[in-house]
Design an enzyme around this catalytic site. Structure first.
Site, mmCIF file in Angstrom:
data_model
loop_
_atom_site.group_PDB
_atom_site.id
_atom_site.type_symbol
_atom_site.label_atom_id
_atom_site.label_comp_id
_atom_site.label_asym_id
_atom_site.label_seq_id
_atom_site.Cartn_x
_atom_site.Cartn_y
_atom_site.Cartn_z
ATOM 1 N N HIS A 89 36.270 66.827 13.062
ATOM 2 C CA HIS A 89 36.888 66.197 14.242
ATOM 3 C C HIS A 89 38.334 65.828 13.931
ATOM 4 C CE1 HIS A 89 36.843 61.795 13.196
ATOM 5 N NE2 HIS A 89 35.782 62.101 12.479
ATOM 6 N N ASP A 91 40.220 63.802 16.234
ATOM 7 C CA ASP A 91 40.632 62.560 16.902
ATOM 8 C C ASP A 91 40.529 61.411 15.906
ATOM 9 O OD1 ASP A 91 37.783 62.856 16.949
ATOM 10 O OD2 ASP A 91 37.650 61.217 18.386
ATOM 11 N N GLU A 155 35.095 62.530 18.806
ATOM 12 C CA GLU A 155 34.012 62.035 17.950
ATOM 13 C C GLU A 155 34.040 60.512 17.888
ATOM 14 O OE1 GLU A 155 31.930 60.673 14.337
ATOM 15 O OE2 GLU A 155 34.027 60.398 14.819
ATOM 16 N N GLU A 156 35.250 59.959 17.881
ATOM 17 C CA GLU A 156 35.387 58.498 17.750
ATOM 18 C C GLU A 156 35.128 57.780 19.072
ATOM 19 O OE1 GLU A 156 35.554 57.301 14.888
ATOM 20 O OE2 GLU A 156 36.801 58.514 13.572
ATOM 21 N N HIS A 215 36.470 21.306 32.757
ATOM 22 C CA HIS A 215 36.984 20.274 31.849
ATOM 23 C C HIS A 215 35.806 19.824 30.977
ATOM 24 C CE1 HIS A 215 38.589 16.517 30.377
ATOM 25 N NE2 HIS A 215 39.750 16.687 31.031
ATOM 26 N N THR A 318 40.654 21.516 25.749
ATOM 27 C CA THR A 318 39.285 21.015 25.874
ATOM 28 C C THR A 318 38.621 21.652 27.088
ATOM 29 O OG1 THR A 318 40.241 19.142 27.022
ATOM 30 C CG2 THR A 318 39.663 18.813 24.702
ATOM 31 N N ARG A 331 22.593 50.549 13.821
ATOM 32 C CA ARG A 331 22.483 51.827 13.116
ATOM 33 C C ARG A 331 21.003 52.181 13.079
ATOM 34 N NH1 ARG A 331 27.609 54.311 12.488
ATOM 35 N NH2 ARG A 331 28.999 52.533 12.537
ATOM 36 N N SER A 403 27.727 57.442 11.246
ATOM 37 C CA SER A 403 27.123 58.302 12.268
ATOM 38 C C SER A 403 28.108 59.357 12.723
ATOM 39 C CB SER A 403 26.724 57.467 13.493
ATOM 40 O OG SER A 403 25.987 56.332 13.108
ATOM 41 N N HIS A 431 39.024 53.670 9.592
ATOM 42 C CA HIS A 431 38.940 52.685 10.685
ATOM 43 C C HIS A 431 39.675 51.383 10.339
ATOM 44 C CE1 HIS A 431 35.183 54.516 12.849
ATOM 45 N NE2 HIS A 431 35.900 55.446 12.235
HETATM 46 N N1 BES Z 1 33.567 59.872 9.674
HETATM 47 C C1 BES Z 1 32.766 58.956 10.413
HETATM 48 C C2 BES Z 1 31.290 59.115 10.172
HETATM 49 C C3 BES Z 1 30.856 58.875 8.762
HETATM 50 C C4 BES Z 1 31.026 57.649 8.165
HETATM 51 C C5 BES Z 1 30.249 59.903 8.087
HETATM 52 C C6 BES Z 1 30.607 57.445 6.879
HETATM 53 C C7 BES Z 1 29.833 59.712 6.809
HETATM 54 C C8 BES Z 1 30.039 58.493 6.198
HETATM 55 C C9 BES Z 1 32.978 59.140 11.887
HETATM 56 O O1 BES Z 1 34.298 59.482 12.231
HETATM 57 C C10 BES Z 1 32.710 57.818 12.561
HETATM 58 O O2 BES Z 1 33.419 56.889 12.319
HETATM 59 N N2 BES Z 1 31.702 57.775 13.425
HETATM 60 C C11 BES Z 1 31.422 56.632 14.218
HETATM 61 C C12 BES Z 1 30.627 57.091 15.402
HETATM 62 C C13 BES Z 1 30.602 56.136 16.547
HETATM 63 C C14 BES Z 1 31.984 55.826 17.092
HETATM 64 C C15 BES Z 1 29.722 56.675 17.658
HETATM 65 C C16 BES Z 1 30.653 55.591 13.417
HETATM 66 O O3 BES Z 1 29.900 55.938 12.497
HETATM 67 O O4 BES Z 1 30.828 54.413 13.698
HETATM 68 MN MN MN Z 2 35.499 57.626 12.232
#
Ligand code: BES
Ligand code: MN
Length: 459
Positions: A89, A91, A155-156, A215, A318, A331, A403, A431
């Site tokens: 991917h 993106d 993908e992201e 308040h 407040t 997950r 994922s 990230h």
């Molecule tokens: N590259 C990651 C997935 C990944 C992370 C593979 C660690 C192997 C090891 C991918 O770009 C990603 O960040 N996926 C997201 C998917 C979500 C946004 C649906 C994730 O895992 O949070």
């Molecule tokens: Mn990612």
């Protein structure tokens, strides 16, 4: 294959590095609509490179309202040679220097053999490794296998377009082996054979109390504060032993066998080292009865990704806020389905809701099932041999905690043997701030792919 292919890859490596630099300059952030044209620009850049290196097909597929997929192929190895489908991917996650970066996230900078930029490790290094390996083969006269490449641009951000694309194009994507090239090694030196990923489901809890902010002196103590109510609800989603206390959550979880525990045991020590190096957390935490690595590899989780409400500016206000929101994700592991987990979650959260507030639980995306591949397939043997040659170190077997939503769809619709070939590393800041890839690993990754194609062709 031309004997000089590896030498060719090395000779062109400074050009490859510059390609990676150029791709990293395109802010192809798929999660922010304002960057849609940048995502399209990155797709065009990839397709142009495919054409330039001699791939015989390079097409951009863009469904209404979605971001493009790039598909390229070279089928010159002949009908008796195996066909490999590569998935990556291009993106990236959002990034802004003010998040705490040392340098501008979309102006790559090289320091100590590492290239710093958003998307460097997740996952543009993979796009460039895969295409540079193919370029070395084609410029050396041809590849020993037929090649298909599919690069995703969302993908992201949920992967919705590619779900339909995979379901509708099994012939286009037909291959003997499908390589998912994304993800990370524990460090620069230790290759791993990932044979699974976790799935995912994301949702939000919206708590509403009074009609508008009040308040806190006039009404505090007489109205159930939505932030407090939300905190009370989310605090009940885990048991003291670290497990998720949502009834039914574990119903579909595959049993963890002694045999698999033994297969994964060699990952304990490297994972614990990685955990120390990367997290900086004061002490381990997690579900009783599982090692740190097992907690991310074979167990499902429920995670708070964000929580907000009330006044978060400077000084005192407040206020008794009218709403509070939490963003969560789970997950998933084999054989949990996002639909079943969703039923369990929203039923339980409603059951925990006191009459003094109202709660809405919103599912954010379709989600994705976990993914697990055959640990004994011939393709995985070729991956093992390739990493041993590329890294000079025997790879360890592992399952990853992240994922890649499309992987379960590949498994459903393609008959190919699936394997994963990650070339990132865990300290690469995916990230996060100061994301980077290691240029030595990029170069080894290219050689590893060349070894892999040779091993497949030789059967
Ligand atoms: N590259 C990651 C997935 C990944 C992370 C593979 C660690 C192997 C090891 C991918 O770009 C990603 O960040 N996926 C997201 C998917 C979500 C946004 C649906 C994730 O895992 O949070
Ligand atoms: Mn990612």
């Amino acid at each position: 294959m031309h004997p000089d292919t590896h030498a060719h890859a090395d000779a062109q490596f400074s050009a490859t590095r510059n390609r990676l630099d150029a791709l990293l300059r395109i802010p192809s952030v798929s999660t922010v609509p304002a960057h849609a044209d940048d995502v399209r620009r990155a797709a065009r850049w990839i397709a142009d490179w495919m054409t330039e290196m001699g791939m015989t097909r390079a097409e951009i597929y863009e469904a209404e309202g979605r971001l493009p997929l790039v598909y390229g192929e070279w089928l010159g190895a002949g009908e008796t040679a195996p066909t490999v489908l590569i998935y990556t991917h291009y993106d990236v996650q959002p990034a802004d220097k003010s998040d705490g970066w040392d340098t501008e996230p979309f102006e790559p900078t090289e320091r100590n053999g590492k290239l710093y930029a958003r998307g460097a490790v997740d996952s543009k290094c993979h796009v460039v490794i895969q295409l540079a390996a193919i370029e070395a083969l084609l410029k050396g006269g041809g590849a020993p296998v037929n090649l298909k490449v599919l690069c995703e641009g969302e993908e992201e951000s949920g992967s919705e377009h590619i779900y339909a694309f995979v379901a509708q194009n099994p012939d286009l994507l037909r291959a003997d082996v499908c390589v998912i090239s994304d993800g990370s090694l524990p460090n620069e030196h230790q290759p791993v054979l990932d044979y699974g990923l976790r799935g995912i489901i994301s949702f939000e809890i919206h708590v509403k109390g009074p009609r508008r902010d009040l308040h806190s002196g006039h009404y505090g103590g007489s109205v159930h504060n939505p932030i407090q109510a939300l905190a009370e609800i989310v605090a009940q989603l885990h048991a003291p032993d670290g497990s998720v206390s949502v009834p039914g959550f574990y119903d579909q979880v595959a049993p963890f066998t002694d045999e698999e525990r033994a297969v994964l045991a060699p990952m304990h020590a490297p994972f614990e080292q990685e955990w120390q190096d990367v997290t900086g957390a004061p002490a381990p935490w997690g579900e009783q009865g599982y090692s740190a690595h097992e907690r991310i590899a074979v167990r499902p989780t429920l995670e708070l990704n964000g929580i907000y409400g009330g006044y978060i500016g400077e000084g005192v206000k407040t206020v008794l806020p009218s709403t509070a929101v939490a963003k969560l994700s789970c997950r998933l592991v084999p054989y949990q389905t996002p639909d079943h987990v969703w039923e369990c979650l929203h039923t339980h959260i409603h059951a925990l809701t006191p009459p003094s507030v109202t709660v809405e639980v919103k599912r954010m995306e379709m989600g994705a099932e976990a993914f697990i591949i055959d640990r004994t397939s011939p393709a995985l043997k070729a991956v093992t041999a390739a990493y041993e040659q590329g890294w000079g170190v025997k790879p360890l077997l592992s399952r990853e905690g992240g994922s890649i939503p499309v992987t379960a769809e590949f498994q459903r619709y393609l008959s190919a043997q699936l394997v994963m070939m990650p070339f990132g590393y865990k300290n690469g800041g995916a990230h996060s701030i100061n994301e980077n890839c290691d240029l030595g690993m990029v170069q080894k990754g290219i050689h590893t792919m060349l070894h892999f194609y040779r091993a497949l062709a030789d059967g």
